[in-house]
Design an enzyme around this catalytic site. Structure first.
Site, PDB file in Angstrom:
ATOM      1  NE  ARG A 148      -1.251   2.641   2.663  1.00  0.00           N
ATOM      2  CZ  ARG A 148      -0.859   3.837   3.065  1.00  0.00           C
ATOM      3  NH1 ARG A 148      -1.000   4.889   2.267  1.00  0.00           N
ATOM      4  NH2 ARG A 148      -0.278   4.006   4.237  1.00  0.00           N
ATOM      5  CG  ASP A 149       2.902   4.525   2.983  1.00  0.00           C
ATOM      6  OD1 ASP A 149       2.543   5.358   2.133  1.00  0.00           O
ATOM      7  OD2 ASP A 149       3.443   4.840   4.048  1.00  0.00           O
TER       8      ASP A 149
ATOM      9  CG  HIS B 266       3.985   4.919   8.914  1.00  0.00           C
ATOM     10  ND1 HIS B 266       3.414   3.875   8.217  1.00  0.00           N
ATOM     11  CD2 HIS B 266       4.287   5.858   7.983  1.00  0.00           C
ATOM     12  CE1 HIS B 266       3.372   4.170   6.932  1.00  0.00           C
ATOM     13  NE2 HIS B 266       3.905   5.365   6.762  1.00  0.00           N
TER      14      HIS B 266
ATOM     15  CG  HIS C 287       7.496   8.198   4.991  1.00  0.00           C
ATOM     16  ND1 HIS C 287       7.266   7.822   3.689  1.00  0.00           N
ATOM     17  CD2 HIS C 287       6.407   7.802   5.689  1.00  0.00           C
ATOM     18  CE1 HIS C 287       6.081   7.244   3.598  1.00  0.00           C
ATOM     19  NE2 HIS C 287       5.524   7.216   4.796  1.00  0.00           N
TER      20      HIS C 287
ATOM     21  CB  CYS D 132       2.222  11.091   1.115  1.00  0.00           C
ATOM     22  SG  CYS D 132       0.522  11.620   1.402  1.00  0.00           S
TER      23      CYS D 132
HETATM   24 ZN    ZN Z   1       3.568   6.480   5.058  1.00  0.00          ZN
END
Ligand code: ZN
Length: 303
Positions: free
Chosen positions: A13-14, A206, A208, A239
């Site tokens: 997904r991400d 989470h 990045h 994103c």
């Molecule tokens: Zn993310």
């Protein structure tokens, strides 16, 4: 400090959502199959969002229809509103709904067309929908460590949101550094505060790696009591609604670091490195993760 964590693979997904070239449903399912084979027990498999805004996730229902049934493996669908939750529940193959709320108004409006407070209410409603359907509900607070539009985010604000969300009985509350601006001292402070404020509800993190601090932030978070860690295979990600956001921390790098430091993840690093090479072929380029590009150490682990 936890001597073991739950590893959560968000690559399907991400990792993929911001990729311009569409990845086939078959390749997404192969990535999921390989993650399970490497030991992943929780996988964020897709999101139920407007396909016009996130074309890479347009095959959400097809991905869910192809998921292998495996004992002990929990599949997560990310949803932003009631319509997404209904779609996710209707697939019949997911175990968890992941809701998202955002710590600032500007980013909440860009990401999901709601104010920050509205995003908390929407997330609580999604958790309730998951529970009513017999699924687990969890939630992530986006921009917990900084906002692409407003800059610094108040720690008090994030703690208050986590407390409000914990009242909906999610299986955990996640803190996301959506744009990769956090530093380990900030992470240590905020994770400690949230762990204390919502115990016994677990805290997930989470990160990045936009500015190179991602892996240090994972360590700070685990040391501060986070018990679930998100990462994306190969370090892919970004994103669509956060300007300049770069890849997730790479799954292999996180598993290597934690394993070397004596924190169990239940993952097989050698298989993850093989998957990195497979995924690099699929994407047609070298992936950002570093461990897969380095010589094996110690040799026996990666052979
Ligand atoms: Zn993310």
């Amino acid at each position: 400090m936890n001597r073991s964590i739950t590893f959560l693979e968000v690559g399907p997904r991400d990792g993929l959502q911001n990729e311009k070239a569409l990845v086939s449903t078959a390749d997404k399912l192969e990535l999921i199959r390989r993650s399970i084979d490497a030991g992943a027990s929780r996988i964020e498999v897709t999101s139920f969002v407007n396909p016009k805004r996130v074309p890479q996730m347009a095959d959400a229902e097809d991905v869910c229809a192809g998921l292998p049934k495996v004992d002990g493996v929990s599949y997560i669908g990310l949803v932003l509103n009631a319509k997404g939750a209904e779609r996710a529940i209707a697939t019949g193959t997911l175990h968890e709904l992941g809701a998202v709320c955002v710590a600032t108004d500007s980013f909440a409006i860009a990401n999901q067309g709601q104010t920050s407070d509205e995003s908390v209410d929407a997330a609580k409603a999604i958790i309730a929908m998951a529970q009513a359907a017999g699924l687990k509900g969890q939630v992530t607070i986006g921009a917990s460590f900084g906002c692409p539009f407003e800059g610094e985010v108040s720690e008090d604000r994030v703690v208050a949101m986590a407390v409000a969300l914990a009242q909906a009985n999610p299986i955990e509350v996640g803190l996301a550094d959506t744009i990769g601006v956090a530093d380990p001292a900030h992470v240590s402070r905020l994770v400690r505060r949230v762990v204390e404020a919502i115990a016994p509800v677990p805290v997930r993190v989470h990160f990045h790696n936009t500015r190179g601090t991602g892996i240090a932030n994972v360590w700070a978070a685990v040391e501060a009591g986070a018990s679930v860690v998100d990462a994306a295979l190969g370090g892919l990600g970004g994103c669509p609604f956060a300007p300049g956001a770069a890849g997730n921390v790479s799954s292999e790098d996180v598993v290597y670091m934690l394993g070397r430091a004596g924190v169990a993840t239940g993952m097989d690093l050698g298989k993850m490195i093989e998957t990195n090479r497979w995924l690099a072929d699929v994407m047609g380029r070298k992936l950002p993760g570093m461990v897969a590009q380095a010589p094996a150490f110690p040799k026996s682990v990666q052979e």
